[in-house]
Design an enzyme around this catalytic site. Structure first.
Site, mmCIF file in Angstrom:
data_model
loop_
_atom_site.group_PDB
_atom_site.id
_atom_site.type_symbol
_atom_site.label_atom_id
_atom_site.label_comp_id
_atom_site.label_asym_id
_atom_site.label_seq_id
_atom_site.Cartn_x
_atom_site.Cartn_y
_atom_site.Cartn_z
ATOM 1 N N GLY A 224 30.693 -27.280 -33.071
ATOM 2 C CA GLY A 224 31.627 -27.103 -32.271
ATOM 3 C C GLY A 224 32.772 -27.877 -32.136
ATOM 4 N N HIS B 264 35.314 -32.885 -30.622
ATOM 5 C CA HIS B 264 34.836 -33.911 -30.984
ATOM 6 C C HIS B 264 35.602 -34.666 -32.085
ATOM 7 C CE1 HIS B 264 30.912 -32.754 -29.022
ATOM 8 N NE2 HIS B 264 30.926 -31.852 -29.830
ATOM 9 N N HIS C 284 27.695 -33.557 -25.174
ATOM 10 C CA HIS C 284 28.130 -32.313 -24.554
ATOM 11 C C HIS C 284 27.699 -32.406 -23.012
ATOM 12 C CE1 HIS C 284 27.076 -31.006 -28.772
ATOM 13 N NE2 HIS C 284 28.282 -30.677 -28.387
#
Lengths: 332, 332
Positions: free
Chosen positions: A53, A56, A219
C-alpha cells in the site's frame, strides 16, 4: 483534514507523478502503479520486486534502485496493489534469471502476490520465489512468528537481497540470503498520534492527548498496552528489552540498528532515542554497525517511532555495506 | 505533550549526543553546543560557519560536512546560541584563510554572531566576513528585503558557498559567491499545525482544524492570511506566484527548486506539490535542475511546507552540483 492534497482519489497517482518527475535518475513508471528502475531490468541478474500500500514513503517504492529493488507495485493508501499490478512489476524486474518477491506479511499482499506469481509463471514463463517479511515482534507470539507483520525492518532485507542479486547469484541463493536477513531482523513500534487515510478523511485511530501506545502497527493495528506517555529512555528501554527477549544478543555480537520515525516525530527525538540505544548496546558489549536514524518507513503524518535490530554475521554485514543508491538511502 | 523526550531541559544536549554517535563519519562535538567536521578544519581553506536555534534538523548543524559547512553553533530550541558558542564554532572552522559567517536573519543570531566576530578578531586574529540569509519573501516587503527572515533556502547558500570554499578561493571570493546565492534565492512557507517547544511544553501557535496559514514562519511567525485549507494545487500556485512576483523568471531560465516539509507533512504530499511546481515551470519554459523534495529544514513536528526557488547561472549551477556530503544530502 490537515493534509496537502487535491482530490483524495488522486492522492497516489499525483504522488507518483511528482515522485518520478523529481527523481528521474532512479525511477520510471512504465505502467500505472508500477515503478521500475530508470534503466529497466538487468540482463542475467535476479530481479527483486516488492509491493504494498501507499502511505509509507520511502517504503515501498522508494527502495527501487541500484543495489536495492528492481520494481514495485503500488496500491492505494494502506491497500494492496492488484495481482495484475504485481504481475506487471514482476515482468519489469525480470532480467531472465528469475524474480524474488520480497514483501511484508499482510493478507492482501500475500494473496495478490501469490496470484501474480502464478500469472507470470503461466503467461511469461518467469520463475519466481518468495520471502515474506515479518519483523514486528509484538504482532504475534514467537511460536506463531509466521503471523507477524512486516514493518520498518523490511528495508534491511531490501538492501541485503539487492546486494546479493548484484553479485549475480542465482535465484535460490538470493532467496536464501533474503530469508537469512529476514530471520535476523526484529522490530517494534510505538505511536503517539494517528494519520489520516485520504479517501477515508478521518484519523485511523483515536488516542488521548497524554497517551502513547506501545507496539502499534504501521496502519494503526492495536499494540500491547496504552498508557500515559513515558520518558524517551523508558520507551527505548522497553523496546530494546522486547526485541532482545525475542532474539537475544551476546557480548561481541554485531548489529545494525534503525531508529525510524513514523512521520511526524522529528529527527531530534529519534536522536534522543538513538542515544539510549547506543548506551544500552555499549553496556551490553554489542557493536552497532551502520546505524540508521531517520524516516525510512512511515505512516504519512503519524507520530511515533519504530526500533529495528538486525544481527549481522560477515555475510550479512558485507552485503549491507555494499554500494547501493536510491533517492533516500545511499551506501558506499 | 506528544514528544519523545526525557527532561525537556536536556532535549538539545541529548539530541546532539545521539546525533554525533549516529554519524561519527561526519560530525564531532569538540565543545558543548559546537559541532565541527569529524576531521576538523582544513588548512588554507576558507572556513564556513553557521549557527542558530535547535528544532530545525537537518538545519543547521546537519549541513556540516565536506563541500558544506565547517562548524555550527547550536542554541536551545528556537533560541540563538551564545556569542561564546559562536566564537567557538568560528575557531573550529578556522583553517587560517578566514571564516565566513553564513546564517539566517534573526535578531539574536545577528547580534551574537557580530559579537563573536569581534571576539575572534581580537582574541585569535581570525578574519571573518558575514552573509546573512533572508529568503522568506513574505516576512517583509521587497523594499525592506534586509528585514526578511532566513528559512529553507539557506541550504542552497550552504551548499554553494561550501563548494566555493572547496575550490580554495579566498574569503572575499567565497563571500561574493555566498551573497550571490543568497540574492538568487526566494522562499515561502505555509503551515497547518504547530509544534511544541520542549521547555515551553505547549503549542507555539493555535490554528483551527480546517485552517491553514499562508506565509507562516518556521517558528510560527504570523503569515499573510489564514483561511480554510485549500487544495494542493491552489496552495502551490499561490506560493509560486508570490515567489515569481518577487523575483521574476523568463523562458529559458534555469532554477533549482526545494519542496520542503516543516516536519509532519509527509513525502507523499510534497510530491503532490512538486508535481504542480513542475507543471507550472514546464508551462513557463523554466528548466528545473536538481530538484529537492524532502525534509531539509523543519520545525520539529509542525505540519506544513515551504517552497524555495533559486535562479541559477553557470557559476551557481556548477557549484550546486559539486560533490558534497553530510548525513542528509549527498551530491556527486
Amino acid at each position: 483534514m490537515k493534509k496537502i492534497l487535491n482530490d483524495p482519489s488522486h492522492y497516489v497517482d499525483e504522488m507518483l507523478e511528482g515522485f518520478t518527475a523529481a527523481h528521474p535518475e532512479f525511477y520510471a513508471q512504465p505502467e500505472r502503479r508500477v515503478i521500475a528502475r530508470a534503466g529497466g531490468a538487468i540482463d542475467g541478474k535476479v530481479g527483486i520486486v516488492t509491493g504494498g500500500g501507499s502511505g509509507h514513503l520511502p517504503v515501498f517504492t522508494g527502495y527501487v534502485g541500484p543495489g536495492f529493488l528492481d520494481a514495485c507495485a503500488i496500491g492505494d493508501v494502506f491497500a494492496s496493489p492488484s495481482a495484475e499490478q504485481m504481475a506487471g512489476a514482476i515482468r519489469r524486474a525480470n532480467g531472465g534469471a528469475g524474480v524474488l518477491r520480497l514483501y511484508g506479511n499482510y493478507g492482501g499482499d500475500v494473496m495478490n502476490f501469490d496470484m501474480a506469481g502464478e500469472m507470470v509463471d503461466m503467461e511469461d514463463d518467469i520463475r519466481t520465489a518468495t520471502v515474506v517479511l515479518a519483523d514486528d515482534v509484538v504482532s504475534a507470539p514467537k511460536e506463531e512468528a509466521e503471523k507477524r507483520r512486516g514493518v520498518a525492518g523490511m528495508i534491511y532485507a531490501f538492501k541485503i537481497a539487492g546486494a546479493a542479486a548484484d553479485t549475480m547469484a542465482d535465484l535460490d541463493e538470493v532467496t536464501r540470503i533474503a530469508q537469512k536477513a529476514a530471520d535476523a531482523c526484529r522490530s517494534i513500534g510505538m505511536a503517539l498520534s494517528p494519520c489520516i487515510v485520504p479517501q477515508a478523511g478521518k484519523a485511523n485511530f483515536e488516542i488521548g492527548d497524554g497517551e502513547m501506545e506501545m507496539g502499534m502497527g504501521i496502519h494503526g493495528e492495536p499494540g500491547i498496552w496504552r498508557d500515559s506517555l513515558k520518558p524517551a529512555d523508558a520507551i527505548t528501554d522497553e523496546m530494546i528489552d522486547r526485541l532482545l527477549a525475542d532474539r537475544p544478543l551476546a557480548r561481541g555480537d554485531r548489529v545494525s540498528v534503525l531508529v525510524n520515525s513514523l512521520g511526524a516525530t522529528p529527527l531530534e527525538e529519534l536522536y534522543i532515542m538513538y542515544r539510549r540505544v547506543r548506551q544500552r548496546f555499549d553496556e551490553a558489549g554489542v557493536e552497532i554497525v551502520m546505524p540508521l536514524v531517520g524516516r525510512y518507513a512511515t505512516s504519512m503524518e503519524m507520530t511515533g517511532a519504530t526500533l529495528t535490530v538486525i544481527a549481522l554475521d560477515d555475510e550479512l554485514e558485507t552485503l549491507l555495506k555494499a554500494p547501493a543508491a536510491c533517492a533516500y538511502w545511499r551506501v558506499g
